[in-house]
Design an enzyme around this catalytic site. Structure first.
Site, PDB file in Angstrom:
ATOM      1  N   ASP A  81       0.981  -1.258   0.027  1.00 28.22           N
ATOM      2  CA  ASP A  81      -0.068   0.136  -0.047  1.00 28.22           C
ATOM      3  C   ASP A  81       0.885   1.360  -0.068  1.00 28.22           C
ATOM      4  O   ASP A  81       1.858   1.472   0.736  1.00 28.22           O
ATOM      5  CB  ASP A  81      -1.053  -0.019   1.426  1.00 28.22           C
ATOM      6  N   ASP A 119       3.876   2.265  -4.166  1.00 29.99           N
ATOM      7  CA  ASP A 119       2.798   2.880  -5.246  1.00 29.99           C
ATOM      8  C   ASP A 119       2.576   1.757  -6.258  1.00 29.99           C
ATOM      9  O   ASP A 119       3.579   1.153  -6.715  1.00 29.99           O
ATOM     10  CB  ASP A 119       3.381   4.146  -5.848  1.00 29.99           C
ATOM     11  N   VAL A 120       1.380   1.396  -6.677  1.00 33.11           N
ATOM     12  CA  VAL A 120       1.067   0.252  -7.658  1.00 33.11           C
ATOM     13  C   VAL A 120       1.662   1.049  -9.061  1.00 33.11           C
ATOM     14  O   VAL A 120       1.906   0.247  -9.905  1.00 33.11           O
ATOM     15  CB  VAL A 120      -0.306  -0.082  -7.789  1.00 33.11           C
ATOM     16  N   ASN A 146      -6.082  -4.794  -5.993  1.00 31.27           N
ATOM     17  CA  ASN A 146      -7.441  -4.211  -5.569  1.00 31.27           C
ATOM     18  C   ASN A 146      -7.062  -2.474  -5.450  1.00 31.27           C
ATOM     19  O   ASN A 146      -8.047  -1.631  -5.365  1.00 31.27           O
ATOM     20  CB  ASN A 146      -7.601  -4.687  -4.080  1.00 31.27           C
ATOM     21  N   SER A 198     -15.658  -2.840 -10.603  1.00 32.45           N
ATOM     22  CA  SER A 198     -16.567  -2.017 -10.029  1.00 32.45           C
ATOM     23  C   SER A 198     -17.821  -2.183 -10.798  1.00 32.45           C
ATOM     24  O   SER A 198     -17.607  -2.482 -11.973  1.00 32.45           O
ATOM     25  CB  SER A 198     -16.242  -0.552  -9.912  1.00 32.45           C
ATOM     26  N   TYR A 211     -13.155   7.259 -14.121  1.00 34.69           N
ATOM     27  CA  TYR A 211     -13.075   6.077 -13.147  1.00 34.69           C
ATOM     28  C   TYR A 211     -13.850   4.674 -13.644  1.00 34.69           C
ATOM     29  O   TYR A 211     -13.301   3.810 -13.560  1.00 34.69           O
ATOM     30  CB  TYR A 211     -13.541   6.373 -11.835  1.00 34.69           C
ATOM     31  N   LYS A 215     -12.700   0.932 -14.806  1.00 32.80           N
ATOM     32  CA  LYS A 215     -12.882  -0.328 -14.397  1.00 32.80           C
ATOM     33  C   LYS A 215     -13.437  -1.317 -15.234  1.00 32.80           C
ATOM     34  O   LYS A 215     -13.533  -2.453 -15.192  1.00 32.80           O
ATOM     35  CB  LYS A 215     -14.180  -0.083 -13.138  1.00 32.80           C
ATOM     36  N   VAL A 244     -19.422   0.011  -1.065  1.00 35.03           N
ATOM     37  CA  VAL A 244     -18.817  -0.346   0.076  1.00 35.03           C
ATOM     38  C   VAL A 244     -18.463   0.730   1.065  1.00 35.03           C
ATOM     39  O   VAL A 244     -17.989   1.794   0.825  1.00 35.03           O
ATOM     40  CB  VAL A 244     -17.556  -1.168  -0.224  1.00 35.03           C
ATOM     41  N   THR A 246     -16.132   2.415   2.992  1.00 33.13           N
ATOM     42  CA  THR A 246     -14.562   2.408   3.153  1.00 33.13           C
ATOM     43  C   THR A 246     -14.476   3.927   2.956  1.00 33.13           C
ATOM     44  O   THR A 246     -15.341   4.862   2.533  1.00 33.13           O
ATOM     45  CB  THR A 246     -14.039   1.656   1.941  1.00 33.13           C
TER      46      THR A 246
HETATM   47  N1  LIG Z   1     -15.802   1.336  -1.717  1.00 34.36           N
HETATM   48  C1  LIG Z   1     -16.296   0.865  -2.913  1.00 34.36           C
HETATM   49  O1  LIG Z   1     -17.718   1.348  -2.667  1.00 34.36           O
HETATM   50  C2  LIG Z   1     -15.970   0.550  -4.184  1.00 34.36           C
HETATM   51  C3  LIG Z   1     -16.873   0.078  -5.154  1.00 34.36           C
HETATM   52  C4  LIG Z   1     -16.303  -0.264  -6.487  1.00 34.36           C
HETATM   53  C5  LIG Z   1     -15.048  -0.638  -6.357  1.00 34.36           C
HETATM   54  N2  LIG Z   1     -13.831  -0.351  -5.464  1.00 34.36           N
HETATM   55  C6  LIG Z   1     -12.727  -0.745  -5.791  1.00 34.36           C
HETATM   56  O2  LIG Z   1     -12.216  -1.452  -4.803  1.00 34.36           O
HETATM   57  C7  LIG Z   1     -10.938  -1.173  -4.637  1.00 34.36           C
HETATM   58  C8  LIG Z   1     -10.704  -0.711  -2.961  1.00 34.36           C
HETATM   59  O3  LIG Z   1     -11.482   0.323  -2.543  1.00 34.36           O
HETATM   60  P1  LIG Z   1     -11.788   0.648  -1.290  1.00 34.36           P
HETATM   61  O4  LIG Z   1     -13.182   1.239  -0.982  1.00 34.36           O
HETATM   62  O5  LIG Z   1     -11.315  -0.163  -0.081  1.00 34.36           O
HETATM   63  O6  LIG Z   1     -10.748   2.278  -1.222  1.00 34.36           O
HETATM   64  P2  LIG Z   1      -9.994   2.595  -0.055  1.00 34.36           P
HETATM   65  O7  LIG Z   1      -9.506   3.834  -0.529  1.00 34.36           O
HETATM   66  O8  LIG Z   1     -10.509   2.422   1.564  1.00 34.36           O
HETATM   67  O9  LIG Z   1      -8.748   1.941   0.045  1.00 34.36           O
HETATM   68  C9  LIG Z   1      -7.844   1.923  -1.217  1.00 34.36           C
HETATM   69  C10 LIG Z   1      -6.347   1.662  -0.638  1.00 34.36           C
HETATM   70  O10 LIG Z   1      -5.420   1.818  -1.784  1.00 34.36           O
HETATM   71  C11 LIG Z   1      -4.381   2.552  -1.377  1.00 34.36           C
HETATM   72  N3  LIG Z   1      -3.793   3.134  -2.606  1.00 34.36           N
HETATM   73  C12 LIG Z   1      -4.471   4.194  -3.225  1.00 34.36           C
HETATM   74  N4  LIG Z   1      -3.634   4.259  -4.429  1.00 34.36           N
HETATM   75  C13 LIG Z   1      -2.708   3.505  -4.330  1.00 34.36           C
HETATM   76  C14 LIG Z   1      -1.458   3.581  -5.046  1.00 34.36           C
HETATM   77  N5  LIG Z   1      -1.155   4.465  -6.140  1.00 34.36           N
HETATM   78  N6  LIG Z   1      -0.544   2.428  -4.682  1.00 34.36           N
HETATM   79  C15 LIG Z   1      -0.620   1.928  -3.787  1.00 34.36           C
HETATM   80  N7  LIG Z   1      -1.816   1.846  -2.969  1.00 34.36           N
HETATM   81  C16 LIG Z   1      -2.847   2.622  -3.265  1.00 34.36           C
HETATM   82  C17 LIG Z   1      -5.104   3.511  -0.501  1.00 34.36           C
HETATM   83  O11 LIG Z   1      -3.776   4.047   0.429  1.00 34.36           O
HETATM   84  C18 LIG Z   1      -6.088   2.569   0.266  1.00 34.36           C
HETATM   85  O12 LIG Z   1      -5.398   1.773   1.331  1.00 34.36           O
HETATM   86  C19 LIG Z   1     -10.533   0.301  -5.533  1.00 34.36           C
HETATM   87  O13 LIG Z   1      -9.857  -0.357  -6.714  1.00 34.36           O
HETATM   88  C20 LIG Z   1     -12.023   0.806  -5.690  1.00 34.36           C
HETATM   89  O14 LIG Z   1     -12.066   1.535  -7.014  1.00 34.36           O
HETATM   90  C21 LIG Z   1     -14.747   0.171  -4.239  1.00 34.36           C
END
Ligand SMILES: NC(=O)c1ccc[n+]([C@@H]2O[C@H](COP(=O)([O-])OP(=O)(O)OC[C@H]3O[C@@H](n4cnc5c(N)ncnc54)[C@H](O)[C@@H]3O)[C@@H](O)[C@H]2O)c1
Length: 322
Positions: A81, A119-120, A146, A198, A211, A215, A244, A246
């Site tokens: 992360d 970073d990814v 993720n 997503s 975004y 996806k 979700v 978060t």
């Molecule tokens: N929360 C939702 O409702 C939802 C819905 C559909 C899809 N998603 C997808 O699920 C995944 C996780 O989302 P989440 O809701 O847990 O979000 P979140 O923001 O709570 O967690 C994302 C994590 O990724 C890390 N991150 C962000 N950019 C980064 C980078 N460049 N390199 C490394 N780490 C990085 C952040 O620090 C964080 O810990 C994402 O891909 C998001 O698009 C989330």
């Protein structure tokens, strides 16, 4: 999920009990049968013992839930992360404390855990993190790509830099995760790759146009990866959450841009989520629901499922095209 696939063959545990009763050794037989049953259940619960998972975006939210779900199954975990603010991202990302909390939660399940800050967008750092895990744990079995950021607003408003940011993290970042993991997976001739897409990758979205496009692309990538790596025994699937609970959604940036001219409370957003879902009373749901889905996709139960897309959408997906 494991219980769901129990067959008649799996439920043979009571038989020794009957045999033991007939042989007059009832007490010992029952105890042995119960011990056998407990051990079978224990094995099912620890189905990933000795396996290793690489999870990106693992410090909080869905990534943390995936790490916890796989650790609960006995897998060692490499957490990856950024765990710091990326200046251009307009809402708080995870912190070093979040990453440490995830590590503690994973280790509490009795598995090994490595936490890497990176970073990814950085291929070399992802490759090094994977290698560190392979050196320590002996294999790489599950890859959960993720990490992602959100971006809300009308299509015409985004600057070149804003476009690059979301595409570089959400699409190129996922590609780099796959690239970093592929040599090890191919060498092993096995593995499961799960890409976090997503529901905005399943239908159009006026609020999340770029975004959403990343996806949609991730789903295409999952299918191409399944085709490319399938002959090497590697499966790849995409997971599509709806809404979700978060930090990606629970922040001022999102809540003030969901509806023009007004800032929603998180509770109002939760009510809107309930209206979106078809199953009753499902609002913004817990990340563990996605962890459960990812655990299933890593398990033997799903051994013939690859190149597929899993909506976790409480029935809202019934309105999508197939
Ligand atoms: N929360 C939702 O409702 C939802 C819905 C559909 C899809 N998603 C997808 O699920 C995944 C996780 O989302 P989440 O809701 O847990 O979000 P979140 O923001 O709570 O967690 C994302 C994590 O990724 C890390 N991150 C962000 N950019 C980064 C980078 N460049 N390199 C490394 N780490 C990085 C952040 O620090 C964080 O810990 C994402 O891909 C998001 O698009 C989330």
């Amino acid at each position: 999920m494991v219980a769901d696939r129990m067959t008649d063959e799996d439920t043979t545990v009571p038989q020794p009990t009957r045999r033991a009763l007939l042989a007059g050794g009832a007490g010992i037989g029952v105890a042995a049968a119960l011990a056998g049953q407990a051990s079978a259940q224990g094995q099912a619960l620890r189905e990933f013992e000795g396996k290793t998972a690489f999870v990106t975006g693992a410090a909080r939210g869905i990534g943390r839930a995936c790490a916890e779900a796989l650790a609960a199954g006995g897998a060692n975990i490499i957490l990856y992360d950024v765990a710091a603010q990326i200046a251009e991202v307009p809402y708080p990302l995870a912190t070093a404390e979040d990453l440490a909390e995830t590590k503690a939660a994973v280790e509490a399940m009795g598995v090994g855990c490595i936490d890497v800050t990176g970073d990814v967008r950085d291929f070399d750092a992802q490759r090094a993190a994977i290698q560190q895990g392979v050196d320590r744990f002996g294999s790489l079995d599950f890859v959960v790509a993720n990490a992602g950021i959100t971006q809300i607003g009308a299509l015409e408003q985004f600057s070149e830099d804003e476009l690059s940011l979301v595409i570089d993290i959400n699409l190129k970042g996922v590609i780099k995760t796959i690239q970093a993991a592929t040599p090890t997976l191919r060498e092993q001739g096995a593995g499961r790759v799960i890409l976090m897409s997503s529901v905005t990758g399943r239908i159009g979205s006026a609020n999340f146009p770029v975004y959403g496009a990343t996806k949609w692309a991730v789903i295409g990538l999952a299918k191409s990866t399944a085709l490319a790596l399938g002959p090497s025994g590697i499966r790849c699937n995409a997971v599509c959450p709806t809404l979700v609970r978060t930090g990606l959604l629970d922040n001022d940036y999102i809540l003030s841009n969901l509806q023009p001219g007004t800032t929603l409370t998180f509770e109002q957003f939760n009510e809107a989520a309930k209206a979106r879902h078809i199953l009753p009373d499902v609002g913004l749901y817990e990340p563990s629901r996605i962890g459960d889905c990812v655990r299933f996709l890593c398990s033997e139960t799903s051994s013939l499922i690859s190149g597929d897309v899993f909506d976790v959408a409480a029935g809202a997906n019934a309105q999508f095209p197939a």
